[in-house]
Design a protein around this motif. Structure first.
Motif, short mmCIF file in Angstrom:
data_model
loop_
_atom_site.label_atom_id
_atom_site.label_comp_id
_atom_site.label_asym_id
_atom_site.label_seq_id
_atom_site.Cartn_x
_atom_site.Cartn_y
_atom_site.Cartn_z
N MET A 1 0.83 -1.19 0.00
CA MET A 1 0.00 0.00 0.00
C MET A 1 0.88 1.25 0.00
O MET A 1 1.91 1.27 0.65
CB MET A 1 -0.89 0.02 1.25
CG MET A 1 -2.16 -0.77 1.09
SD MET A 1 -3.52 -0.28 2.20
CE MET A 1 -2.82 -0.50 3.80
N PRO A 2 0.45 2.26 -0.71
CA PRO A 2 1.24 3.48 -0.75
C PRO A 2 1.27 4.23 0.59
O PRO A 2 0.34 4.13 1.38
CB PRO A 2 0.57 4.34 -1.83
CG PRO A 2 -0.76 3.74 -2.07
CD PRO A 2 -0.72 2.33 -1.58
N ARG A 3 2.35 4.97 0.79
CA ARG A 3 2.48 5.83 1.96
C ARG A 3 2.32 7.27 1.52
O ARG A 3 2.69 7.63 0.40
CB ARG A 3 3.84 5.63 2.64
CG ARG A 3 4.02 4.24 3.22
CD ARG A 3 5.36 4.05 3.89
NE ARG A 3 6.45 4.37 2.96
CZ ARG A 3 7.61 4.94 3.32
NH1 ARG A 3 7.85 5.25 4.57
NH2 ARG A 3 8.53 5.20 2.43
N TYR A 4 1.79 8.09 2.43
CA TYR A 4 1.55 9.50 2.13
C TYR A 4 2.14 10.37 3.23
O TYR A 4 2.02 10.05 4.42
CB TYR A 4 0.05 9.78 2.02
CG TYR A 4 -0.57 9.06 0.85
CD1 TYR A 4 -0.63 9.67 -0.40
CD2 TYR A 4 -1.05 7.77 0.98
CE1 TYR A 4 -1.17 9.01 -1.49
CE2 TYR A 4 -1.59 7.10 -0.10
CZ TYR A 4 -1.64 7.72 -1.33
OH TYR A 4 -2.17 7.06 -2.42
N LEU A 5 2.76 11.47 2.81
CA LEU A 5 3.23 12.49 3.73
C LEU A 5 2.20 13.60 3.72
O LEU A 5 1.85 14.11 2.66
CB LEU A 5 4.59 13.04 3.28
CG LEU A 5 5.08 14.29 4.03
CD1 LEU A 5 5.38 13.96 5.49
CD2 LEU A 5 6.30 14.86 3.35
N THR A 6 1.68 13.92 4.89
CA THR A 6 0.76 15.04 5.01
C THR A 6 1.46 16.12 5.79
O THR A 6 1.89 15.90 6.92
CB THR A 6 -0.53 14.61 5.74
OG1 THR A 6 -1.13 13.53 5.02
CG2 THR A 6 -1.51 15.77 5.83
N LYS A 74 4.92 33.33 5.09
CA LYS A 74 3.71 33.53 5.89
C LYS A 74 3.19 32.20 6.43
O LYS A 74 2.83 32.09 7.58
CB LYS A 74 2.65 34.22 5.04
CG LYS A 74 1.41 34.59 5.82
CD LYS A 74 0.48 35.43 4.99
CE LYS A 74 -0.70 35.84 5.85
NZ LYS A 74 -1.53 36.83 5.23
N GLU A 75 3.16 31.18 5.58
CA GLU A 75 2.64 29.88 5.96
C GLU A 75 3.80 28.91 6.13
O GLU A 75 4.68 28.85 5.28
CB GLU A 75 1.69 29.39 4.86
CG GLU A 75 0.83 28.23 5.27
CD GLU A 75 -0.14 27.86 4.16
OE1 GLU A 75 0.30 27.31 3.13
OE2 GLU A 75 -1.35 28.11 4.33
N VAL A 76 3.81 28.16 7.25
CA VAL A 76 4.90 27.23 7.52
C VAL A 76 4.34 25.84 7.80
O VAL A 76 3.17 25.68 8.09
CB VAL A 76 5.75 27.69 8.74
CG1 VAL A 76 6.39 29.04 8.48
CG2 VAL A 76 4.94 27.69 10.01
N VAL A 77 5.20 24.83 7.71
CA VAL A 77 4.82 23.48 8.09
C VAL A 77 4.87 23.41 9.61
O VAL A 77 5.92 23.61 10.21
CB VAL A 77 5.75 22.43 7.44
CG1 VAL A 77 5.37 21.03 7.91
CG2 VAL A 77 5.69 22.51 5.92
N GLY A 78 3.72 23.18 10.22
CA GLY A 78 3.62 23.13 11.68
C GLY A 78 3.63 21.71 12.22
O GLY A 78 3.76 21.50 13.42
N GLY A 79 3.47 20.73 11.35
CA GLY A 79 3.45 19.34 11.75
C GLY A 79 3.36 18.45 10.52
O GLY A 79 3.27 18.95 9.39
N TYR A 80 3.40 17.16 10.75
CA TYR A 80 3.35 16.22 9.63
C TYR A 80 2.78 14.89 10.10
O TYR A 80 2.71 14.62 11.30
CB TYR A 80 4.74 16.00 9.03
CG TYR A 80 5.61 15.15 9.92
CD1 TYR A 80 5.71 13.78 9.73
CD2 TYR A 80 6.29 15.71 11.00
CE1 TYR A 80 6.48 12.99 10.58
CE2 TYR A 80 7.05 14.94 11.85
CZ TYR A 80 7.14 13.57 11.63
OH TYR A 80 7.88 12.79 12.49
N SER A 81 2.38 14.08 9.15
CA SER A 81 2.07 12.68 9.44
C SER A 81 2.50 11.85 8.25
O SER A 81 2.59 12.35 7.12
CB SER A 81 0.58 12.47 9.72
OG SER A 81 -0.18 12.64 8.55
N ILE A 82 2.80 10.61 8.52
CA ILE A 82 3.04 9.63 7.47
C ILE A 82 1.99 8.55 7.67
O ILE A 82 1.89 7.96 8.75
CB ILE A 82 4.46 9.05 7.53
CG1 ILE A 82 5.48 10.16 7.30
CG2 ILE A 82 4.63 7.93 6.50
CD1 ILE A 82 6.93 9.73 7.42
#
Length: 119
Positions: A1-6, A74-82
């Protein structure tokens, strides 16, 4: 199954966690429990403020470094999930549910990208 970075994108400093309604933490905890039990969540975390970060840029054959905060952004990456999902539609549905947990006055964006598997 594919993995996704959010990547969870926020406008840094636009809101504080203390501004969230009383049920926010419980809703987030319930969603994380559900997505983990479903075997979808592989990893997630919030990120420290940009003032504690650094950027490394390769340009014109040279390396340059910039200390945070990154005021030009102005907009930054504040978190992530895999996550590991059957397809992009499932990854998007989990992202939609994640966003819906947040207080309505906040602006939070999820960028969902499939991870390219090497080899």
């Amino acid at each position: 199954m594919p993995r996704y970075l959010t990547m969870i994108r926020i406008e840094e400093g636009a809101f504080e966690m203390s501004e969230a309604d009383a049920g926010f933490g419980q809703r987030m905890e319930a969603l994380f429990e559900e997505i983990t039990k479903a075997g979808v969540m592989l990893e997630t975390a919030g990120l420290k403020p940009t003032e504690e970060g650094k950027r490394v840029v390769w340009e014109g054959g040279k390396i340059s470094y910039t200390d945070g905060p990154f005021t030009e952004t102005k907009e930054v990456v504040g978190g992530y999930s895999i996550t590991q999902c059957k397809d992009l539609a499932e990854a998007m549905e989990w992202s939609k549910r994640f966003l819906e947990v947040h207080p309505p006055q906040w602006k939070v964006t999820c960028e969902v990208r499939e991870i390219e598997e090497m080899g």
